[in-house]
Design an enzyme around this catalytic site. Structure first.
Site, PDB file in Angstrom:
ATOM      1  N   LEU A 162       0.814  -1.214   0.000  1.00 44.80           N
ATOM      2  CA  LEU A 162       0.000   0.000   0.000  1.00 44.80           C
ATOM      3  C   LEU A 162       0.845   1.261   0.000  1.00 44.80           C
ATOM      4  O   LEU A 162       0.430   2.299  -0.504  1.00 44.80           O
ATOM      5  CB  LEU A 162      -0.917   0.025   1.233  1.00 44.80           C
ATOM      6  CG  LEU A 162      -1.979  -1.076   1.315  1.00 44.80           C
ATOM      7  CD1 LEU A 162      -2.696  -1.021   2.657  1.00 44.80           C
ATOM      8  CD2 LEU A 162      -2.975  -0.932   0.186  1.00 44.80           C
TER       9      LEU A 162
ATOM     10  N   SER B  29       5.130   2.951   1.338  1.00 43.22           N
ATOM     11  CA  SER B  29       6.383   2.758   2.062  1.00 43.22           C
ATOM     12  C   SER B  29       6.971   4.112   2.402  1.00 43.22           C
ATOM     13  O   SER B  29       6.635   5.138   1.798  1.00 43.22           O
ATOM     14  CB  SER B  29       7.376   1.944   1.220  1.00 43.22           C
ATOM     15  OG  SER B  29       7.673   2.616   0.002  1.00 43.22           O
TER      16      SER B  29
ATOM     17  N   GLY C 227       9.147   2.119   7.271  1.00 40.11           N
ATOM     18  CA  GLY C 227       8.710   0.775   6.961  1.00 40.11           C
ATOM     19  C   GLY C 227       7.773   0.730   5.766  1.00 40.11           C
ATOM     20  O   GLY C 227       7.531   1.736   5.089  1.00 40.11           O
TER      21      GLY C 227
ATOM     22  N   VAL D 210       3.917  -0.820   4.229  1.00 41.48           N
ATOM     23  CA  VAL D 210       2.566  -1.179   4.647  1.00 41.48           C
ATOM     24  C   VAL D 210       1.927  -2.053   3.577  1.00 41.48           C
ATOM     25  O   VAL D 210       1.961  -1.708   2.386  1.00 41.48           O
ATOM     26  CB  VAL D 210       1.691   0.077   4.885  1.00 41.48           C
ATOM     27  CG1 VAL D 210       0.313  -0.330   5.399  1.00 41.48           C
ATOM     28  CG2 VAL D 210       2.362   1.018   5.875  1.00 41.48           C
TER      29      VAL D 210
ATOM     30  N   ASP E 238       3.225  12.008  15.279  1.00 40.79           N
ATOM     31  CA  ASP E 238       3.472  11.905  13.836  1.00 40.79           C
ATOM     32  C   ASP E 238       2.225  12.314  13.045  1.00 40.79           C
ATOM     33  O   ASP E 238       1.800  11.613  12.124  1.00 40.79           O
ATOM     34  CB  ASP E 238       3.889  10.478  13.477  1.00 40.79           C
ATOM     35  CG  ASP E 238       4.765  10.434  12.224  1.00 40.79           C
ATOM     36  OD1 ASP E 238       5.272  11.500  11.817  1.00 40.79           O
ATOM     37  OD2 ASP E 238       4.931   9.350  11.658  1.00 40.79           O
TER      38      ASP E 238
END
Length: 659
Positions: free
Chosen positions: A346, A348, A352, A354, A465
């Site tokens: 989905l 990045s 990381g 997803v 975040d």
């Protein structure tokens, strides 16, 4: 003709008398003619299912005819009811919304929200005298909006969802004064008795396991005259709702009701079997498999099992056992994401990647994020916070379902949002853009979610975040703040701990970079950058832009000082926007970007501004420095070189491409 009229008059005179002594009993609902809507169904075995682990579903089941609840003087009659119910969750420590027994002025309750309010309301209009309802809630969500005491309680509700009285679910066994807890969503059948004495004006609610006798001491007692609440005729039945995560089913096995008397006892032996109950024939009568055949089968698959275990091996330490409900098996996540294939990717970023996934057992669609693994020191505290965050429940937050650790990486599991992240609709010439009404609704939704994190949950949650790429859109394009991988918790009234400064350039609070303490004001600063990027359709930092346009907050401020702040709006909006709302968002973005936390509003004030309940004060007495990170009062500028340099030095070592 005269005979027909006389017959009709006689019928009308007799009907209320019949209603006053109405009684019915259902040992299962095979032949019941109930009025059903939403997800409610009656199975072939006679089980009444209000909901069945569906996402955002509601179910209503009512006795089809109205019942006379008052005498000629307007006083409410006595009534009594008992029913057997089950609520079962796929997670032992997590449930969706609960269910109610309700007496309402209409049946069906059309328009009630499927994701909250127990299937009773379109919106929370507590204590509204026009509601005219009495309910007993069996609630498995702690909603601070209504003063819920915990995640597993029984309450008496009158004209609203703020219970007049509530207690944790449980019962007093006869002959024993010790209170015994019950878990409402355990999947075990339980019986409820609800009684109202029209003479003494007293309500009592009693709960017990299915095969226990009715306790002498009720769980709840309340002196209250229902005469002003109940209309002359009312409907009786049940409601339930599920949340955004389909974890729970709500069922009724039997129901007895009586006006002006004691409800007839249910025949427990005739109640329908639950789908997961096994007959004695299966558990006792089936012949035992030959030990020789069983041993042969075990030997045949042993080698295969060993290989599979090695493939799906994961870290698991003793202290993690207490977080079992929030820990996912790596094997399940591997299967869900089809081996973490790029096809399921989905997005990045520096933190990381997803992946989209479909859990093999529950068929829940999830988003799985593979992130860095924190050092072993502090991991226990980190996982404890992940488990706590898994209990967050708000319509503008993406639910964090749990985690998994394996071979140096940490996997976080979230509910899947079908429309992806907000930044896909804002930046880099998107195929589909959001209009102003949709953007403003997203802004207010994220503000509501942050207020819940900062003030309304049991602990203070600092997200750390907040940005457009971490705001996801559900199927109706509602904004939902997600990605709690950096979130930190502390108790209300306590000081936050010093943490590593992590985040994304353009959203980092200068005070946080200096002190290392993440506070709610840290989120407010990032929310200011978020407001500007949603209003302007630009990222907070645009390295390839002309020098005067690199820092978004500087660029917006320059427009404001020249009296043309509306020229900073996203050109994709055209002229289809509300001038006052856009101007409010941009000015509020500047105010939240103040380098000193004491000068920033808190999230409650921000939400009042956005909802128009409070007017935003004039910000002309504040100026912004050339660095774009420091506000100063009108009498002079504050030297921003140090603060800007500190922020840049910290942020330069961090990934800026999202998480």
């Amino acid at each position: 003709m005269a005979f027909k009229i006389a017959l009709l008059v006689t019928y009308c005179l007799v009907l209320p008398i019949i209603s006053e002594d109405l009684g019915f009993k259902y040992n299962g609902f095979k032949l019941a003619n109930l009025s059903l809507d939403g997800k409610a169904v009656i199975t072939s075995s006679g089980l009444l299912k209000l909901t069945n682990m569906v996402k955002q579903g509601q179910g209503h089941a009512f006795y089809p005819s109205p019942i006379n609840f008052k005498d000629s003087n307007g006083s409410a009659y006595s009534f009594s009811t008992s029913f057997v119910f089950t609520m079962e969750s796929i997670y032992p420590d997590l449930s969706a919304e609960g269910m109610t027994f309700v007496i309402a002025s209409t049946k069906g309750l059309q328009g009630a929200l499927p994701a909250e309010y127990l299937g009773l309301f379109i919106e929370p209009n507590n204590e509204n005298f026009r509601n005219h309802f009495f309910a007993v809630e069996l609630d498995t969500i702690k909603n601070n909006q209504f003063g819920d005491i915990n995640f597993n309680h029984v309450g008496i509700d009158i004209n609203g969802l703020e219970s007049k009285v509530s207690k944790p679910a449980g019962y007093y066994a006869n002959g024993n004064s010790v209170f015994r807890d019950l878990t409402l969503f355990s999947g075990k059948p339980m019986q409820v008795w609800v009684e109202y004495d029209g003479l003494s004006k007293k309500i009592s609610v009693t709960l017990a396991p299915l095969k226990a006798n009715k306790p002498n001491t009720p769980l709840l007692s309340l002196s209250y005259d229902l005469s002003p609440i109940l209309k002359q005729t009312m409907y009786v039945g049940f409601t339930s709702a599920t949340g955004p995560v389909p974890t729970t089913s709500h069922c009724v096995l039997g129901w007895s009701f009586r006006m002006n008397g004691i409800a007839e006892g249910l025949d427990l032996s005739q109640l329908p079997k639950l789908p997961n109950e096994k007959s004695k024939f299966l558990t006792i009568g089936v012949p035992t498999i030959s030990s020789v055949i069983l041993l042969t089968a075990i030997l045949a698959v042993t080698y295969f099992v060993i290989r599979v275990k090695k493939k799906y091996a994961e870290e698991l330490e003793d202290w993690e056992l207490e977080y079992g409900p929030h820990r996912f098996k790596y094997k399940d996540l591997y299967i869900a994401t089809k081996g973490f294939r790029d096809k399921e990717l989905l997005g990045s970023g520096g933190f990381g990647r997803v992946y989209r996934g479909l859990l093999p057992t529950s068929k829940i669609q999830v988003a799985v994020k593979r992130v860095w693994h924190e050092p072993r020191q502090g991991m226990r505290e980190f996982v404890a916070e992940i488990a706590s965050l898994g209990r967050l429940r708000h319509r503008n937050l993406v639910p964090l379902l749990g985690y998994c650790r394996r071979k140096g990486e940490l996997l976080l599991v979230y509910e899947y949002m079908p429309n992806g992240s907000l930044d896909n609709f804002l930046f880099d010439q998107p195929n589909i853009s959001l209009n102003w009404d949709q953007r403003f609704r997203v802004i207010k939704g994220v503000a509501s979610g942050l207020l819940y994190l900062h003030e309304e949950w049991e602990q203070v949650v600092v997200h750390r975040d907040v940005k457009a790429s971490n705001v996801l859109l559900d199927g109706e394009l509602n904004g939902r703040l997600g990605d709690f991988g950096l979130a930190r918790l502390y108790d209300h009234g306590s000081e936050p701990r010093t943490t590593h400064v992590l985040g994304t350039l353009g959203y980092l609070d200068p005070e946080h970079t200096r002190s290392g303490k993440a506070t709610t004001s840290t989120d407010v600063y990032a929310f200011g950058a978020f407001l500007l990027e949603v209003g302007c359709g630009r990222r907070p930092i645009e390295p390839r832009a002309p020098t005067e346009e690199i820092v978004l907050v500087d660029w917006v401020f320059s427009h404001w000082t020249r009296g043309v702040i509306l020229q900073a709006i996203d050109p994709k909006l055209g002229y289809d926007y509300v001038k006052e709302e856009v101007e409010l968002v941009l000015k509020l973005g500047l105010l939240c970007s103040h380098s000193e936390s004491v000068a920033r509003p808190n999230m409650r004030q921000i939400l009042l501004y956005l909802e128009g309940s409070t007017a935003l004060s004039d910000i002309s007495s504040l100026r912004i420095s050339a660095g774009g990170l420091t506000f100063a009062h009108a009498e002079g500028f504050v030297d921003s070189n140090n603060s800007e340099g500190n922020c840049s030095n910290v942020a330069a070592s961090l990934p800026s491409g999202g998480r």
